[in-house]
Write a protein that holds these residues in place. Structure first.
Motif, mmCIF file in Angstrom:
data_model
loop_
_atom_site.group_PDB
_atom_site.id
_atom_site.type_symbol
_atom_site.label_atom_id
_atom_site.label_comp_id
_atom_site.label_asym_id
_atom_site.label_seq_id
_atom_site.Cartn_x
_atom_site.Cartn_y
_atom_site.Cartn_z
ATOM 1 N N UNK A 26 46.759 2.451 26.569
ATOM 2 C CA UNK A 26 47.870 2.603 25.639
ATOM 3 C C UNK A 26 47.567 1.915 24.315
ATOM 4 N N UNK A 27 46.640 0.964 24.353
ATOM 5 C CA UNK A 27 46.255 0.187 23.178
ATOM 6 C C UNK A 27 44.735 0.090 23.155
ATOM 7 N N UNK A 28 44.211 0.158 21.942
ATOM 8 C CA UNK A 28 42.766 0.006 21.726
ATOM 9 C C UNK A 28 42.516 -1.364 21.120
ATOM 10 N N UNK A 29 41.491 -2.021 21.617
ATOM 11 C CA UNK A 29 41.095 -3.336 21.118
ATOM 12 C C UNK A 29 39.766 -3.168 20.399
ATOM 13 N N UNK A 30 39.696 -3.639 19.161
ATOM 14 C CA UNK A 30 38.462 -3.535 18.377
ATOM 15 C C UNK A 30 38.174 -4.890 17.736
ATOM 16 N N UNK A 31 36.899 -5.173 17.438
ATOM 17 C CA UNK A 31 36.563 -6.436 16.762
ATOM 18 C C UNK A 31 37.251 -6.526 15.394
ATOM 19 N N UNK A 32 37.650 -7.720 15.053
ATOM 20 C CA UNK A 32 38.283 -7.961 13.758
ATOM 21 C C UNK A 32 37.246 -8.005 12.650
ATOM 22 N N UNK A 33 37.575 -7.425 11.519
ATOM 23 C CA UNK A 33 36.687 -7.484 10.351
ATOM 24 C C UNK A 33 36.734 -8.851 9.674
ATOM 25 N N UNK A 34 37.817 -9.589 9.902
ATOM 26 C CA UNK A 34 38.010 -10.857 9.199
ATOM 27 C C UNK A 34 37.781 -12.088 10.067
ATOM 28 N N UNK A 35 37.769 -11.910 11.401
ATOM 29 C CA UNK A 35 37.603 -13.044 12.313
ATOM 30 C C UNK A 35 36.575 -12.650 13.370
ATOM 31 N N UNK A 36 35.408 -13.267 13.317
ATOM 32 C CA UNK A 36 34.305 -12.892 14.209
ATOM 33 C C UNK A 36 34.688 -13.000 15.686
ATOM 34 N N UNK A 37 35.598 -13.914 16.029
ATOM 35 C CA UNK A 37 35.994 -14.075 17.426
ATOM 36 C C UNK A 37 37.255 -13.289 17.761
ATOM 37 N N UNK A 38 37.913 -12.738 16.761
ATOM 38 C CA UNK A 38 39.185 -12.078 16.979
ATOM 39 C C UNK A 38 39.075 -10.588 17.231
ATOM 40 N N UNK A 39 40.198 -10.015 17.622
ATOM 41 C CA UNK A 39 40.298 -8.573 17.840
ATOM 42 C C UNK A 39 41.537 -8.059 17.118
ATOM 43 N N UNK A 40 41.546 -6.757 16.899
ATOM 44 C CA UNK A 40 42.744 -6.107 16.362
ATOM 45 C C UNK A 40 43.179 -5.055 17.375
ATOM 46 N N UNK A 41 44.472 -4.893 17.469
ATOM 47 C CA UNK A 41 45.078 -3.999 18.441
ATOM 48 C C UNK A 41 45.761 -2.847 17.721
ATOM 49 N N UNK A 42 45.500 -1.639 18.184
ATOM 50 C CA UNK A 42 46.147 -0.440 17.647
ATOM 51 C C UNK A 42 46.517 0.457 18.822
ATOM 52 N N UNK A 43 47.570 1.238 18.676
ATOM 53 C CA UNK A 43 47.946 2.125 19.786
ATOM 54 C C UNK A 43 46.998 3.327 19.881
ATOM 55 N N UNK A 44 46.757 3.781 21.099
ATOM 56 C CA UNK A 44 45.999 5.012 21.322
ATOM 57 C C UNK A 44 46.981 6.184 21.163
ATOM 58 N N UNK A 45 46.488 7.384 21.300
ATOM 59 C CA UNK A 45 47.376 8.543 21.181
ATOM 60 C C UNK A 45 48.459 8.492 22.256
ATOM 61 N N UNK A 46 48.073 8.199 23.500
ATOM 62 C CA UNK A 46 49.077 8.101 24.563
ATOM 63 C C UNK A 46 49.984 6.894 24.333
ATOM 64 N N UNK A 47 49.426 5.834 23.731
ATOM 65 C CA UNK A 47 50.239 4.665 23.387
ATOM 66 C C UNK A 47 51.293 4.992 22.347
ATOM 67 N N UNK A 48 50.936 5.818 21.365
ATOM 68 C CA UNK A 48 51.904 6.226 20.336
ATOM 69 C C UNK A 48 53.033 7.043 20.954
ATOM 70 N N UNK A 49 52.696 7.895 21.915
ATOM 71 C CA UNK A 49 53.727 8.696 22.577
ATOM 72 C C UNK A 49 54.678 7.806 23.371
ATOM 73 N N UNK A 50 54.107 6.849 24.119
ATOM 74 C CA UNK A 50 54.957 5.937 24.882
ATOM 75 C C UNK A 50 55.732 5.012 23.952
ATOM 76 N N UNK A 51 55.134 4.635 22.824
ATOM 77 C CA UNK A 51 55.829 3.800 21.842
ATOM 78 C C UNK A 51 57.127 4.480 21.382
ATOM 79 N N UNK A 52 57.078 5.773 21.152
ATOM 80 C CA UNK A 52 58.290 6.501 20.746
ATOM 81 C C UNK A 52 59.364 6.412 21.820
ATOM 82 N N UNK A 53 58.960 6.508 23.073
ATOM 83 C CA UNK A 53 59.919 6.388 24.173
ATOM 84 C C UNK A 53 60.478 4.972 24.256
#
Length: 152
Positions: free
Chosen positions: A82-109
């Motif tokens: 439901x969520x994608x985790x990717x490396x952060x561009x600004x923090x070498x140890x951090x991650x950024x979270x974004x919804x996947x397509x199915x996550x966006x659909x569930x987010x609406x619900x």
């Protein structure tokens, strides 16, 4: 002058906590039954869907959870695709979270359910009273945040 202390149930903070517990319990049941999510997962998905991309720290702040709760809920959402985790561009140890397509659909619900729950909770108030309460909450939150930042 009376030295008698007020009754516990007369304090606003006690009432707010009680209302929070009642609404959380009903929301928890609705998230589990209708969406297959726990409260933390639903809050995190709502925040990620609304404010992505988010770091785990930003997610915790947006979802009103501590960092550990936000991290665990985010990981569960990642595992459910439901969520994608990717490396952060600004923090070498951090991650950024974004919804996947199915996550966006569930987010609406999730958002529709949140809107429905708000209607259920505040439906006993007139539209005018709801706006007035929103204004009061905005002021109280701003005041609490300014008091909190002043202590650091």
């Amino acid at each position: 002058m009376s030295t008698e202390l007020p009754s516990l149930q007369d304090f606003l903070t006690y009432r707010l906590h009680k209302l929070n517990k009642l609404t959380d319990r009903h929301s928890s049941d609705a998230y589990a039954t209708e969406l297959g999510l726990g409260v933390g997962e639903a809050r995190c998905l709502a925040a990620i869907g609304q404010f992505a991309p988010l770091s785990v720290n930003d997610l915790a702040a947006r979802a009103n959870l501590d960092k550990g709760q936000a991290s665990r809920a985010a990981q569960m959402l990642v595992e459910r695709d439901l969520v994608q985790k990717a490396p952060s561009d600004t923090d070498a140890r951090g991650v950024v979270l974004t919804p996947t397509r199915s996550g966006k659909q569930l987010w609406k619900r999730v958002m529709r359910l949140i809107a429905q729950r708000n209607g259920d909770i505040f439906g006993c108030l007139s539209v005018s009273e709801q706006r007035q309460l929103e204004t009061f909450f905005d002021r109280l939150i701003a005041h609490a945040q300014s008091s909190d930042s002043g202590e650091r």
